[in-house]
Design a protein around this motif. Structure first.
Motif, PDB file in Angstrom:
ATOM      1  N   ILE A   1       2.321   1.734  -3.465  1.00 35.52           N
ATOM      2  CA  ILE A   1       1.303   2.274  -4.371  1.00 35.52           C
ATOM      3  C   ILE A   1       1.123   3.767  -4.122  1.00 35.52           C
ATOM      4  O   ILE A   1       1.027   4.562  -5.067  1.00 35.52           O
ATOM      5  N   MET A   2       1.091   4.164  -2.861  1.00 36.59           N
ATOM      6  CA  MET A   2       0.952   5.586  -2.541  1.00 36.59           C
ATOM      7  C   MET A   2       2.153   6.383  -3.044  1.00 36.59           C
ATOM      8  O   MET A   2       1.987   7.512  -3.529  1.00 36.59           O
TER       9      MET A   2
ATOM     10  N   VAL B   1     -10.339   5.881   0.458  1.00 35.78           N
ATOM     11  CA  VAL B   1     -10.983   5.226  -0.691  1.00 35.78           C
ATOM     12  C   VAL B   1     -10.963   3.706  -0.514  1.00 35.78           C
ATOM     13  O   VAL B   1     -11.969   3.036  -0.763  1.00 35.78           O
ATOM     14  N   LEU B   2      -9.849   3.164  -0.068  1.00 31.77           N
ATOM     15  CA  LEU B   2      -9.778   1.713   0.142  1.00 31.77           C
ATOM     16  C   LEU B   2     -10.749   1.261   1.225  1.00 31.77           C
ATOM     17  O   LEU B   2     -11.381   0.213   1.089  1.00 31.77           O
TER      18      LEU B   2
ATOM     19  N   GLN C   1       0.825  -1.203   0.000  1.00 36.52           N
ATOM     20  CA  GLN C   1       0.000   0.000   0.000  1.00 36.52           C
ATOM     21  C   GLN C   1       0.864   1.260   0.000  1.00 36.52           C
ATOM     22  O   GLN C   1       0.571   2.228  -0.705  1.00 36.52           O
TER      23      GLN C   1
ATOM     24  N   LEU D   1       1.711   6.814  -6.754  1.00 36.91           N
ATOM     25  CA  LEU D   1       0.676   7.818  -6.994  1.00 36.91           C
ATOM     26  C   LEU D   1       1.209   9.226  -6.759  1.00 36.91           C
ATOM     27  O   LEU D   1       0.867  10.157  -7.490  1.00 36.91           O
ATOM     28  N   TYR D   2       2.046   9.388  -5.743  1.00 30.89           N
ATOM     29  CA  TYR D   2       2.633  10.703  -5.479  1.00 30.89           C
ATOM     30  C   TYR D   2       3.497  11.159  -6.656  1.00 30.89           C
ATOM     31  O   TYR D   2       3.379  12.297  -7.114  1.00 30.89           O
TER      32      TYR D   2
ATOM     33  N   TYR E   1      -6.146   8.065  -0.277  1.00 30.91           N
ATOM     34  CA  TYR E   1      -5.994   6.666  -0.695  1.00 30.91           C
ATOM     35  C   TYR E   1      -6.522   5.696   0.362  1.00 30.91           C
ATOM     36  O   TYR E   1      -7.320   4.818   0.041  1.00 30.91           O
TER      37      TYR E   1
ATOM     38  N   ILE F   1      -3.036  12.336  -1.172  1.00 35.43           N
ATOM     39  CA  ILE F   1      -2.801  10.900  -1.336  1.00 35.43           C
ATOM     40  C   ILE F   1      -2.716  10.204   0.017  1.00 35.43           C
ATOM     41  O   ILE F   1      -3.286   9.125   0.200  1.00 35.43           O
TER      42      ILE F   1
END
Length: 64
Positions: free
Chosen positions: A14-15, A51-52, A11, A18-19, A48, A44
């Motif tokens: 992924i963050m 949202v999850l 996770q 995304l950043y 994030y 983010i």
């Protein structure tokens, strides 16, 4: 402890991706500076996981 790391490491990666994508989009749009990058990081960092959780896909370590 190790189980939590195994849950959270993907996770966090992924963050991080995304950043960098967000910062790249800022650069393409011609927006430079420290404050916009911090705003992307905050959105983010809080968005994030939210949202999850809403989707029911959050790792158990985030369910506390």
């Amino acid at each position: 402890m190790a189980s939590a790391w195994r849950q959270l490491l993907p996770q966090f990666l992924i963050m991080l991706v995304l950043y960098f994508l967000g910062v790249a989009l800022l650069a393409v749009a011609g927006i430079e500076g420290f404050v916009p990058r911090v705003i992307v990081a905050i959105v983010i960092a809080f968005g994030y996981p939210a949202v999850l959780r809403r989707m029911g896909r959050a790792p158990p370590a985030w369910e506390r």
